[in-house]
Scaffold this motif. Structure first.
Motif, PDB file in Angstrom:
ATOM      1  N   TYR A  20       0.946  -0.974  -0.033  1.00  9.16           N
ATOM      2  CA  TYR A  20       0.170  -0.067   0.035  1.00  9.16           C
ATOM      3  C   TYR A  20       0.766   1.127  -0.018  1.00  9.16           C
ATOM      4  CZ  TYR A  20      -3.136   3.654   1.836  1.00  9.16           C
ATOM      5  OH  TYR A  20      -3.593   4.617   2.104  1.00  9.16           O
ATOM      6  N   LEU A  21       1.959   1.257   0.962  1.00 11.22           N
ATOM      7  CA  LEU A  21       2.941   2.300   0.868  1.00 11.22           C
ATOM      8  C   LEU A  21       3.563   2.703  -0.251  1.00 11.22           C
ATOM      9  CD1 LEU A  21       4.055   1.963   4.753  1.00 11.22           C
ATOM     10  CD2 LEU A  21       2.199   3.607   3.854  1.00 11.22           C
ATOM     11  N   VAL A  22       3.906   1.729  -0.792  1.00 11.02           N
ATOM     12  CA  VAL A  22       4.583   1.827  -1.987  1.00 11.02           C
ATOM     13  C   VAL A  22       3.701   2.334  -3.421  1.00 11.02           C
ATOM     14  CG1 VAL A  22       5.878   0.390  -4.096  1.00 11.02           C
ATOM     15  CG2 VAL A  22       6.711   0.121  -1.845  1.00 11.02           C
ATOM     16  N   ASP A  23       2.436   1.831  -3.406  1.00 11.93           N
ATOM     17  CA  ASP A  23       1.658   2.201  -4.485  1.00 11.93           C
ATOM     18  C   ASP A  23       1.141   3.670  -4.022  1.00 11.93           C
ATOM     19  OD1 ASP A  23       1.506  -0.354  -5.016  1.00 11.93           O
ATOM     20  OD2 ASP A  23      -0.471  -1.085  -4.332  1.00 11.93           O
ATOM     21  N   LYS A  24       1.235   4.084  -3.003  1.00 10.31           N
ATOM     22  CA  LYS A  24       0.935   5.431  -2.621  1.00 10.31           C
ATOM     23  C   LYS A  24       2.296   6.419  -2.631  1.00 10.31           C
ATOM     24  CE  LYS A  24      -3.305   4.836  -2.005  1.00 10.31           C
ATOM     25  NZ  LYS A  24      -4.412   5.469  -3.125  1.00 10.31           N
ATOM     26  N   ASP A  25       3.369   5.699  -3.236  1.00 10.69           N
ATOM     27  CA  ASP A  25       4.390   6.808  -3.034  1.00 10.69           C
ATOM     28  C   ASP A  25       4.957   7.269  -1.629  1.00 10.69           C
ATOM     29  OD1 ASP A  25       6.941   7.296  -4.512  1.00 10.69           O
ATOM     30  OD2 ASP A  25       6.315   9.389  -5.072  1.00 10.69           O
ATOM     31  N   LEU A  26       4.870   6.595  -0.674  1.00 13.76           N
ATOM     32  CA  LEU A  26       5.015   6.803   0.408  1.00 13.76           C
ATOM     33  C   LEU A  26       6.391   6.232   1.000  1.00 13.76           C
ATOM     34  CD1 LEU A  26       1.499   7.111   2.163  1.00 13.76           C
ATOM     35  CD2 LEU A  26       2.844   8.895   1.643  1.00 13.76           C
ATOM     36  N   LEU A  27       6.612   4.997   0.338  1.00 12.48           N
ATOM     37  CA  LEU A  27       7.521   3.903   0.591  1.00 12.48           C
ATOM     38  C   LEU A  27       8.449   3.675  -0.956  1.00 12.48           C
ATOM     39  CD1 LEU A  27       9.259   2.325   2.627  1.00 12.48           C
ATOM     40  CD2 LEU A  27       7.383   0.460   2.351  1.00 12.48           C
ATOM     41  N   ARG A  28       9.656   3.715  -0.600  1.00 10.19           N
ATOM     42  CA  ARG A  28      10.311   3.445  -2.065  1.00 10.19           C
ATOM     43  C   ARG A  28      11.333   2.145  -1.758  1.00 10.19           C
ATOM     44  NH1 ARG A  28      11.577  10.010  -3.497  1.00 10.19           N
ATOM     45  NH2 ARG A  28       9.350  10.101  -4.150  1.00 10.19           N
ATOM     46  N   LEU A  29      10.924   1.051  -2.297  1.00  8.41           N
ATOM     47  CA  LEU A  29      11.849  -0.180  -2.232  1.00  8.41           C
ATOM     48  C   LEU A  29      12.321  -0.417  -3.632  1.00  8.41           C
ATOM     49  CD1 LEU A  29       9.245  -2.095  -0.184  1.00  8.41           C
ATOM     50  CD2 LEU A  29      11.282  -0.764   0.568  1.00  8.41           C
ATOM     51  N   ASN A  30      13.701  -0.544  -3.506  1.00  3.75           N
ATOM     52  CA  ASN A  30      14.129  -1.089  -4.801  1.00  3.75           C
ATOM     53  C   ASN A  30      15.093  -2.459  -4.663  1.00  3.75           C
ATOM     54  OD1 ASN A  30      15.514  -1.396  -7.453  1.00  3.75           O
ATOM     55  ND2 ASN A  30      17.323  -0.145  -7.031  1.00  3.75           N
ATOM     56  N   GLY A  31      14.496  -3.535  -4.920  1.00  2.00           N
ATOM     57  CA  GLY A  31      14.936  -4.791  -4.594  1.00  2.00           C
ATOM     58  C   GLY A  31      14.421  -5.517  -3.261  1.00  2.00           C
ATOM     59  N   PRO A  32      14.918  -6.753  -3.091  1.00  2.00           N
ATOM     60  CA  PRO A  32      14.170  -7.590  -2.227  1.00  2.00           C
ATOM     61  C   PRO A  32      14.750  -7.453  -0.714  1.00  2.00           C
ATOM     62  CG  PRO A  32      16.043  -8.747  -3.351  1.00  2.00           C
ATOM     63  CD  PRO A  32      15.725  -7.341  -4.089  1.00  2.00           C
ATOM     64  N   VAL A  33      14.011  -6.172  -0.232  1.00  2.00           N
ATOM     65  CA  VAL A  33      14.528  -5.731   1.335  1.00  2.00           C
ATOM     66  C   VAL A  33      13.250  -5.452   1.943  1.00  2.00           C
ATOM     67  CG1 VAL A  33      14.701  -3.304   0.154  1.00  2.00           C
ATOM     68  CG2 VAL A  33      15.874  -4.032   2.379  1.00  2.00           C
ATOM     69  N   ARG A  34      13.273  -5.791   3.198  1.00  2.60           N
ATOM     70  CA  ARG A  34      12.056  -5.653   3.923  1.00  2.60           C
ATOM     71  C   ARG A  34      12.346  -4.217   4.847  1.00  2.60           C
ATOM     72  NH1 ARG A  34      13.087 -10.840   5.103  1.00  2.60           N
ATOM     73  NH2 ARG A  34      11.542 -12.344   4.698  1.00  2.60           N
ATOM     74  N   PRO A  35      11.479  -3.018   4.668  1.00  2.00           N
ATOM     75  CA  PRO A  35      11.630  -1.619   5.117  1.00  2.00           C
ATOM     76  C   PRO A  35      11.425  -1.863   6.679  1.00  2.00           C
ATOM     77  CG  PRO A  35       9.447  -1.865   4.111  1.00  2.00           C
ATOM     78  CD  PRO A  35      10.290  -3.201   4.054  1.00  2.00           C
ATOM     79  N   VAL A  36      12.232  -2.392   7.371  1.00  2.00           N
ATOM     80  CA  VAL A  36      12.120  -2.434   8.935  1.00  2.00           C
ATOM     81  C   VAL A  36      13.591  -1.979   9.490  1.00  2.00           C
ATOM     82  CG1 VAL A  36      11.801  -3.792  10.972  1.00  2.00           C
ATOM     83  CG2 VAL A  36      10.666  -4.489   8.590  1.00  2.00           C
ATOM     84  N   VAL A  37      13.224  -1.008  10.356  1.00  2.00           N
ATOM     85  CA  VAL A  37      14.380  -0.464  11.069  1.00  2.00           C
ATOM     86  C   VAL A  37      15.141  -1.215  12.358  1.00  2.00           C
ATOM     87  CG1 VAL A  37      15.548   1.491  12.271  1.00  2.00           C
ATOM     88  CG2 VAL A  37      13.974   1.831  10.311  1.00  2.00           C
ATOM     89  N   GLY A  38      16.247  -1.467  12.271  1.00  2.00           N
ATOM     90  CA  GLY A  38      16.976  -2.064  13.391  1.00  2.00           C
ATOM     91  C   GLY A  38      16.537  -3.676  13.636  1.00  2.00           C
ATOM     92  N   THR A  39      16.260  -4.430  12.872  1.00  3.79           N
ATOM     93  CA  THR A  39      16.283  -5.738  13.092  1.00  3.79           C
ATOM     94  C   THR A  39      17.526  -6.480  13.271  1.00  3.79           C
ATOM     95  OG1 THR A  39      16.260  -6.503  10.663  1.00  3.79           O
ATOM     96  CG2 THR A  39      14.047  -6.003  11.508  1.00  3.79           C
TER      97      THR A  39
END
Length: 145
Positions: A20-39
């Motif tokens: 949803y966030l990518v579709d709304k251009d609120l999150l940008r992901l390039n490649g196979p990465v989970r957008p989670v901070v500090g894991t």
């Protein structure tokens, strides 16, 4: 510091929400990465101004390579896989330095005389407007509903 910012949020740490966030251009992901901070599956290897990090990702999203290098710009909500390994990133950087020395206009590297290399080196922003392959087919879910 990176680990201190890890605060699991099941409502937001969800591929449907990321879609949803990518579709709304609120999150940008390039490649196979989970957008989670500090894991626990990531190790920070570089930092620029406290909001741009380079990290080794040992727990990548489907299709990723354990140990891949990811550039994270927390302020811009962008996550960009730079290379499948630290060695490949260094090789790529060395090649770009040589190209910059020989023909700066053809290099993707920008070097400011006073500041050094730009922190955007290696990113691929043209792919950020669409979902990465691993999020294709995931039904988007609005986390605000």
């Amino acid at each position: 510091m990176w680990r201190d910012n890890h605060d699991p949020e099941p409502e937001w740490d969800d591929p449907q929400v990321w879609a949803y966030l990518v579709d709304k251009d609120l999150l940008r992901l390039n490649g196979p990465v989970r957008p989670v901070v500090g894991t626990a599956g990531t190790v920070v290897v570089g930092d620029m101004n406290g909001d741009v990090h380079w990290l080794l990702d040992f727990d990548p999203a489907p299709g990723g390579t354990p140990g891949q290098v990811v550039r994270v710009d927390v302020e811009c909500s962008s996550w960009d896989v730079l290379a499948p390994s630290w060695a490949q990133l260094l090789h790529r950087y060395a090649e770009d330095l040589e190209l910059f020395a020989a023909d700066p206009g053809r290099s993707t590297l920008t070097i400011d005389q006073g500041l050094g290399p730009a922190c955007e080196w290696g990113t691929t922003s043209e792919l950020w407007t669409t979902r990465p392959a691993w999020l294709q087919g995931i039904e988007a879910r609005n986390p605000h509903l």
